[in-house]
Design an enzyme around this catalytic site. Sequence first.
Site, PDB file in Angstrom:
ATOM      1  N   ASN A  46      44.309  31.676  32.985  1.00  0.00           N
ATOM      2  CA  ASN A  46      44.209  32.323  34.393  1.00  0.00           C
ATOM      3  C   ASN A  46      43.490  30.988  35.579  1.00  0.00           C
ATOM      4  O   ASN A  46      43.055  30.290  35.157  1.00  0.00           O
ATOM      5  CB  ASN A  46      42.610  33.242  34.073  1.00  0.00           C
ATOM      6  CG  ASN A  46      42.338  33.687  35.150  1.00  0.00           C
ATOM      7  OD1 ASN A  46      42.597  33.932  35.969  1.00  0.00           O
ATOM      8  ND2 ASN A  46      41.631  34.484  34.615  1.00  0.00           N
ATOM      9  N   ARG A  95      47.693  35.489  34.061  1.00  0.00           N
ATOM     10  CA  ARG A  95      47.188  36.670  34.663  1.00  0.00           C
ATOM     11  C   ARG A  95      47.364  35.696  35.712  1.00  0.00           C
ATOM     12  O   ARG A  95      47.093  35.520  36.173  1.00  0.00           O
ATOM     13  CB  ARG A  95      45.763  35.810  34.126  1.00  0.00           C
ATOM     14  CG  ARG A  95      44.794  37.412  35.439  1.00  0.00           C
ATOM     15  CD  ARG A  95      43.144  37.407  35.167  1.00  0.00           C
ATOM     16  NE  ARG A  95      42.536  38.357  35.896  1.00  0.00           N
ATOM     17  CZ  ARG A  95      41.800  38.660  36.968  1.00  0.00           C
ATOM     18  NH1 ARG A  95      41.242  36.936  37.555  1.00  0.00           N
ATOM     19  NH2 ARG A  95      41.433  39.380  37.477  1.00  0.00           N
ATOM     20  N   ARG A 117      32.037  39.611  47.763  1.00  0.00           N
ATOM     21  CA  ARG A 117      33.100  40.839  48.516  1.00  0.00           C
ATOM     22  C   ARG A 117      32.102  42.044  48.927  1.00  0.00           C
ATOM     23  O   ARG A 117      31.774  42.699  48.082  1.00  0.00           O
ATOM     24  CB  ARG A 117      33.773  41.000  47.333  1.00  0.00           C
ATOM     25  CG  ARG A 117      35.148  40.157  47.482  1.00  0.00           C
ATOM     26  CD  ARG A 117      36.565  40.657  47.077  1.00  0.00           C
ATOM     27  NE  ARG A 117      36.750  39.313  45.849  1.00  0.00           N
ATOM     28  CZ  ARG A 117      37.573  39.770  44.329  1.00  0.00           C
ATOM     29  NH1 ARG A 117      37.299  41.035  43.768  1.00  0.00           N
ATOM     30  NH2 ARG A 117      37.373  38.557  43.322  1.00  0.00           N
TER      31      ARG A 117
END
Length: 404
Positions: free
Chosen positions: A14, A95, A245
């Site tokens: 990842n 990923r 976020r």
Amino acid sequence: MSDTDSTDTVFVLNAGSSSLKYQLVRPASGEVVAHGLVERIGESSAKVVLIRGDDTKEFVGEIADHRAGLAKALELSRVQDRDLTSEGITAVGHRVVHGGPKFYKPTVIDDDVIEAINELEDLAPLHNPVNVLGIEAIRELLPDVPSVAVFDTAFFHDLPEHAAAYAIDKELAEAHHIRRYGFHGTSHEYVSQQTAEFLGADPESLNQIVLHLGNGASASAIEGGRPVETSMGLTPLEGLVMGTRSGDIDPGVVMYLRRAAGMDVDEIDAVLNRQSGLKGLCGENDFRALTERVEAGDADATLAYNVYIHRLRKYVGAYMVTLGRTDAIVFTAGVGENAAKVRADAMAGLENFGIQLDAERNSARSHEARIISTDDSAVTVLVVPTNEELAIARQSVQALNDRP
Ligand code: ADP
């Protein structure tokens, strides 16, 4: 996992912009042979960690790029009794964040696939190019091992059209592939399957809401194994309040920041992706640290927490109506699995909706899948640990076996 051989071992990667996580896992048993991470790539004080059983190896020093970080991890493994590559690695599973309109199933990687992932850069500027760095690095280091891309968007590819479409100009949307893609798909799929298995239920007959609450956070409504709604959209910015976020926001804010604050698109991007969410509201994006501040009575942290919970409850309500009948609500990922208070607050006062948490079950600490609702709660509420690495490993082997 009938197609997974017990000897298969998959290196799951990842890759982020300045860090990467890796795991060597046996997909049949779920055994983690080794795992580790590389942090602060490109800096002189980078850190490479390799953990194998009780043994931890660490390197601190200069790591120029992703390739150097992975090479160092392999080198660390070499000073132990066996080297990582001697485990007979069957595949490398990557990923990849954005599959765009093209990729919706695990894909064996070749040069064309790399090019196509790179071409999605506009859709995922923060993610796809660095995912490609990881792919290229490991292809150089382990040239004989096939690589497979597992896309974070794949599970949501078949969202019903009415859930995938934004209400914007149709031609503009088509020209630029603007739709709701959804992310964390590997986790939502894995956790929903684990939930059905744990409950001994036929996945086809189970309606669930999965709440993946980590640094990034997303919710999904899953009907009979298929997603019918999810909270993230064209990018992983939409939906729940996250560590850094904003989640849902009036798109008018973007234009307003441009006009009133004179910010350019990259600055607005940074504000919404990296300086918003919990961090924007109180300066803290780590949920544990946030919780300590809430307990100490800090006003900013309390507001951040309350906004987070309020948004989460809004989604649970919306998804219960979307599903019509909800059998299970499932909490997963770092916050979902560990923060009993978040689960309690998210589910509080919903008895009229058939939701009744058992306080003792909810606060019990465990790393296993478990039910946290009362026996007579109409909706079963659970904590089910996610394991994206294992899911990626299994899908990678499957993709190789399915090759023509
Ligand atoms: P990522 O999205 O990076 O995979 P994780 O799923 O690991 O994130 O979740 C990370 C978040 O989980 C962090 O905000 C961390 O503080 C939070 N977390 C981990 N353990 C706990 C805990 N015991 N209580 C509250 N929050 C926790």
